[in-house]
Design a protein around this motif. Structure first.
Motif, PDB file in Angstrom:
ATOM      1  N   LEU A   1       1.297  -9.367   1.749  1.00  0.00           N
ATOM      2  CA  LEU A   1       2.033  -8.135   1.497  1.00  0.00           C
ATOM      3  C   LEU A   1       2.309  -7.377   2.785  1.00  0.00           C
ATOM      4  N   ILE A   2       3.531  -6.898   2.912  1.00  0.00           N
ATOM      5  CA  ILE A   2       3.925  -6.018   4.004  1.00  0.00           C
ATOM      6  C   ILE A   2       4.282  -4.677   3.346  1.00  0.00           C
ATOM      7  N   PHE A   3       3.620  -3.608   3.766  1.00  0.00           N
ATOM      8  CA  PHE A   3       3.747  -2.310   3.116  1.00  0.00           C
ATOM      9  C   PHE A   3       4.729  -1.400   3.837  1.00  0.00           C
ATOM     10  N   ALA A   4       5.487  -0.664   3.052  1.00  0.00           N
ATOM     11  CA  ALA A   4       6.356   0.380   3.588  1.00  0.00           C
ATOM     12  C   ALA A   4       5.496   1.604   3.876  1.00  0.00           C
ATOM     13  N   LEU A   5       5.786   2.260   4.964  1.00  0.00           N
ATOM     14  CA  LEU A   5       5.087   3.485   5.328  1.00  0.00           C
ATOM     15  C   LEU A   5       6.054   4.651   5.312  1.00  0.00           C
ATOM     16  N   PRO A   6       5.510   5.850   5.152  1.00  0.00           N
ATOM     17  CA  PRO A   6       6.365   7.026   5.281  1.00  0.00           C
ATOM     18  C   PRO A   6       6.809   7.162   6.747  1.00  0.00           C
TER      19      PRO A   6
END
Length: 115
Positions: A37-42
């Motif tokens: 998984l590659i997560f989106a960040l704010p």
């Protein structure tokens, strides 16, 4: 020229930390293949602080640290209290299941503009 940033967290239990980022922090993710998984960040910003030795830390920002801590604890997160007051923000640390920690703070400084 630079289009973004990619942060890497090293973990003794990567699956547990991925679950934490998805289920507790609520970050959206994309599967890059094989469950990776590659997560989106704010939106993010970078600061450089003077130090005797080079090191890196990751702090997540929020608008209300007390309310955010309450929400995280309701979701089962381990938060190292108390919240401490610094000139630049109100800070606390979140313990990750894999043994790491993330800083969490409510900034008191002006935020960097975003593109």
């Amino acid at each position: 020229m630079i289009s973004g940033a990619h942060v890497i967290l090293f973990s003794r239990d990567a699956d547990a930390d991925r679950d934490f980022l998805r289920d507790v922090l609520g970050f959206d993710a994309v599967d890059a293949g094989g469950g990776w998984l590659i997560f989106a960040l704010p939106p993010a910003e970078v600061a450089v602080h003077p130090a005797e030795e080079a090191a890196h830390e990751l702090y997540l920002m929020c608008d209300d640290v007390k309310a955010t801590v309450d929400q995280l604890q309701q979701k089962g997160a381990s938060v190292k209290l108390p919240i401490t007051e610094q000139r630049w923000g109100s800070i606390v640390h979140i313990e990750l299941p894999g043994g790491g920690k993330l800083g969490l703070y409510q900034p008191k400084h002006p935020l960097a503009p975003h593109r």
